[in-house]
Design an enzyme around this catalytic site. Sequence first.
Site, PDB file in Angstrom:
ATOM      1  N   GLN A  15      -8.111   1.330  -4.741  1.00 31.95           N
ATOM      2  CA  GLN A  15      -8.623   2.290  -3.746  1.00 31.95           C
ATOM      3  C   GLN A  15      -9.502   3.202  -4.655  1.00 31.95           C
ATOM      4  OE1 GLN A  15      -6.290   4.370  -0.829  1.00 31.95           O
ATOM      5  NE2 GLN A  15      -4.589   2.834  -1.155  1.00 31.95           N
TER       6      GLN A  15
ATOM      7  N   ASP B  96       0.988  -1.386  -0.048  1.00 36.96           N
ATOM      8  CA  ASP B  96       0.037   0.094   0.164  1.00 36.96           C
ATOM      9  C   ASP B  96       0.815   1.291   0.068  1.00 36.96           C
ATOM     10  OD1 ASP B  96      -2.019   1.919   0.143  1.00 36.96           O
ATOM     11  OD2 ASP B  96      -2.573   1.495   2.300  1.00 36.96           O
ATOM     12  N   LEU B  97       1.949   1.414  -0.889  1.00 38.47           N
ATOM     13  CA  LEU B  97       2.535   2.435  -0.850  1.00 38.47           C
ATOM     14  C   LEU B  97       2.277   3.609  -1.866  1.00 38.47           C
ATOM     15  CD1 LEU B  97       6.183   0.350  -1.481  1.00 38.47           C
ATOM     16  CD2 LEU B  97       5.145   1.515   0.723  1.00 38.47           C
ATOM     17  N   GLU B  98       1.622   4.476  -1.259  1.00 40.36           N
ATOM     18  CA  GLU B  98       1.128   5.671  -2.193  1.00 40.36           C
ATOM     19  C   GLU B  98       2.129   6.556  -2.274  1.00 40.36           C
ATOM     20  OE1 GLU B  98      -2.383   6.862   0.198  1.00 40.36           O
ATOM     21  OE2 GLU B  98      -3.079   4.740   0.440  1.00 40.36           O
ATOM     22  N   ASN B  99       3.366   6.489  -2.057  1.00 45.86           N
ATOM     23  CA  ASN B  99       4.295   7.471  -2.621  1.00 45.86           C
ATOM     24  C   ASN B  99       5.144   6.890  -3.693  1.00 45.86           C
ATOM     25  OD1 ASN B  99       3.707   9.875  -0.444  1.00 45.86           O
ATOM     26  ND2 ASN B  99       3.807   8.120   0.759  1.00 45.86           N
TER      27      ASN B  99
END
Length: 566
Positions: free
Chosen positions: A450, A390-393
Amino acid sequence: MDPVPGTPRRRRTLAGAAVAALALSLLGAGQAVAADVNNAKNAGFESGLSNWNCSAGSGTTVSSPVHGGASALKATPAGQDYAQCTQTVAVRPNSTYTLSAWVQGGYTYLGATGTGTTDVSTWTPDSTAWKQLSTTFTTGSSTTSVTVYLHGWYGQAAYYGDDVSVYGPDGGGGGDPGPTVPAAPTGLSVSSTTSSSVSLSWNAVPGATGYGVYRDGTRTTTTTGTSTTVTGLTPATSYSFRVTATNAAGESAKSASVTATTAASGGGGGGSLPKHAVTGYWQNFNNGATVQKISDVPSQYDIIAVAFADATSTPGAVSFTLDSSGLGGYTVDQFKADVAAKHAAGKKVIVSVGGQNGTVSVSDAASATNFANSVYSLMQTYGFDGVDIDLENGLNATYMSQALRQLSSKAGSSLIISMAPQTIDMQSTSNAYFQTALNVRDILTVVNTQYYNSGSMLGCDGKLYSQGSVDFLTALACIQLEGGLSPSQVGLGVPASTSAAGSGYVSPSVVDSALDCLTKATNCGSFKPSKTYPDLRGAMTWSTNWDAASGNAWSGAVGPHVHALP
């Protein structure tokens, strides 16, 4: 974030004309004809913005990056302006033209208006390398000019454009030289295999508008990108592949060949998961939602993703520390016992890496190994069944794929690997998240995108859909279903309540309708998929804690619906 002019006409005898007409009738689709030229002027921006008009002063020319020559266009969206640069191009009535351009940077759109028939457009999300966009249009019976354009998108980064071509019959307005037959592609390689597919990639070829993919000498597919997945293959079988580059002038010679052998058996990881599963994130912190123990999570959840593991001072490595004080004195021993109890009930508990503020970086071979070793250590310590990405960067597709394969080699076939990309991360197979999912699809369990906090997005049909609707969920999930993932690897990620996300909440009934639409073609909105996907994995929510704060209304409605799917 992405032909040589034909032989001049000569006077000839009637017999010669007949022979020539026969020859022309045998030409393949897309072959250039004698009068075809590039009708665009200053197509490579070598003369600044001459012949181009850019909205709100958004455009300029730069010397780097360029695709060809010494200059390229740079246009920057700002506020309500999406940096549209246009040129009016002279064309001939009742004629077909190929419109193409090389682009790089933020979201970029290419199109033509005023065609007199159907206006056309194509687009690409942000691209770190030059990528060619291409489409075709036919002019009306009285059309003598069209407007071609490039533009970006609201709030997105600047885009670059170069080597625009409006290739077809000479419209009489002058233009730049037409394309030549492209060179053969180089760098063809196999990026991944499954029991029924082989994924290929190669280097871009200047001047190409598309590529042909050959399997064992037979052309099987075409694509405008520099990668593709060949499907429908037989397990444990060796295949040979070659690629050609194409444009309006013709087709290149074939590339060097590569050989790939499909796996003996298919399927992603996940061990004994049910066919349709519900995933919920469990918060290892108190942010105003209901504080829970793992034992409090309702039985409707098949996969519980513990949020979050954090980065350490060792590049790529992660650690997990239970927030005992924030969770009302929940001890590590209780946590481990609750995980074991979920296992006994047939549930999976995994550790999620990242989140909105996560800064885990896996960017080289050493950090990939550190990631795999540290996650495996957490699995052994706490009993986790796998990992959620869940790496959003941002993430590096090459090395994250390498890390997950190393972890799989340690943990075995029961390993759960899930991903929770943001909506924008799964808009195109060229995006790093999508590439990672495709790279590891033989060991991948599920991608729960998401579908919230994203605004409006394009669906697989190229139309724009607003979040918070059945159409948004189905048309965007369709991108993954048509982009190479198995339906069993696709899940719909939504907030559990209006408090769980800034925007994009949908009621459980909307989630259920989207699931029905994709699996059974019932309860659809205006978007209807071209086929059904009865093996769709299911749904995900952020979070079990926000669900509990709303009386478990989400899991109480969506859970039984998921488990009753065909």
